[in-house]
Design an enzyme around this catalytic site. Structure first.
Site, short mmCIF file in Angstrom:
data_model
loop_
_atom_site.label_atom_id
_atom_site.label_comp_id
_atom_site.label_asym_id
_atom_site.label_seq_id
_atom_site.Cartn_x
_atom_site.Cartn_y
_atom_site.Cartn_z
N ASP A 94 0.82 -1.22 0.00
CA ASP A 94 0.00 0.00 0.00
C ASP A 94 0.85 1.26 0.00
O ASP A 94 1.97 1.27 0.51
CB ASP A 94 -0.89 0.05 1.25
CG ASP A 94 -1.94 -1.04 1.24
OD1 ASP A 94 -2.26 -1.55 0.15
OD2 ASP A 94 -2.42 -1.38 2.34
N1 URA Z 1 -1.60 -5.57 4.35
C1 URA Z 1 -1.95 -4.28 4.37
O1 URA Z 1 -2.88 -3.88 5.04
N2 URA Z 1 -1.23 -3.42 3.60
C2 URA Z 1 -0.17 -3.79 2.84
O2 URA Z 1 0.45 -2.96 2.17
C3 URA Z 1 0.16 -5.14 2.84
C4 URA Z 1 -0.56 -6.02 3.61
#
Ligand code: URA
Length: 271
Positions: free
Chosen positions: A104
């Site tokens: 993310d």
């Molecule tokens: N889980 C999440 O919430 N975000 C990420 O970037 C990866 C796994």
């Protein structure tokens, strides 16, 4: 012999999934014949493969890179909202590398980049159970019951998550520091798992993926994987291969078929 989509991925044309799309769109030909079926077998030494009329050769050098992604970068090659992309952090690589899976915008940590589409497919395919470890800094009441529920799996977007390894590893200004290893890659999965139990993830960092460890790589920096790390990933590849999506009867045919043939004939035979 190998499957057409695997050849295209190996040659760095696109990830295996994108190569499958190209095939179904009728953009790929084998020896002048447009192929739209999946699972077609080709011999890269004899068959001529073209994409949009241009011949594809599998002689591109492969790159395998680990980046310590900072918060504030998207894990795509370009962004329609004009946000910074991780590609801006990786310089001096002459091949068209791209991120393996997602991290993310607001998550930091280990991100792989490569031009090996076949490896990308295997690491990101849900069936291959690739483990990913995160350190989450979490507010809210983290009790033993919270940990046990996370380990057993919680309902996220209407579906229970698969069992996870979860340990409390410390405390920070943001709250409790929890290390969690998951074997799936659902959208914002770690954040949603904590949210389902009334906790908020304030900071999230991926520290391990597919047996690789981020270690002391500084934030925003990248390095090439060592030969032994690449070999380890290739072993995961071999394990993934056993779970390939080609129908068994088609694979059996491929094994028996020692003579060179275009896949078109082979698919017909298997029809
Ligand atoms: N889980 C999440 O919430 N975000 C990420 O970037 C990866 C796994």
């Amino acid at each position: 012999m190998m499957r057409l989509q695997k050849f295209l991925a190996n040659a760095g044309v696109a990830s295996r999934r994108a190569a499958e799309k190209m095939i179904s769109e009728g953009r790929v030909s084998v020896n002048g014949e447009i192929i739209r079926e999946m699972g077609v077998q080709i011999d890269e030494d004899y068959d001529t493969i073209e994409v949009d009329g241009a011949v594809v050769k599998n002689n591109e050098k492969k790159y395998y890179i680990m980046l310590n992604k900072p918060v504030g970068f998207v894990t795509t090659v370009s962004d329609d909202k004009d946000r910074p992309t991780v590609m801006e952090l990786v310089s001096d690589i002459s091949a068209r590398i791209y991120p393996v899976g997602r991290l993310d915008y607001d998550t930091e940590g280990l991100l792989l980049l490569t031009n090996d589409g076949d490896l990308t497919f295997k690491i990101t395919h849900p069936r291959h159970d690739i483990s990913k470890t995160y350190v989450a800094e979490v507010t809210g009441n983290i009790t033993m019951d919270t940990i046990l529920q996370l380990r057993r799996g919680v309902v996220v977007d209407g579906q229970k998550t698969s069992p996870a390894e979860v340990e409390v590893v410390g405390a920070t200004q943001y709250g409790t520091k929890v290390e969690i290893t998951i074997h799936e890659g659902r959208n914002r999965q770690v954040r949603k798992m904590f949210e389902a139990l009334g906790c908020i993830v304030k900071k999230l960092k991926r520290t391990k993926e597919a047996g690789l460890t981020l270690g002391h790589l500084p934030l925003g920096k990248w390095r090439k994987l060592s030969e032994s790390e690449v070999n380890m990933l290739k072993k995961i590849e071999a394990a993934g291969e056993k779970k390939s999506s080609v129908p068994r009867r088609q694979k059996a045919y491929a094994r028996k078929n020692t003579k060179r043939t275009t896949a078109k004939k082979q698919v017909r035979k298997n029809d």
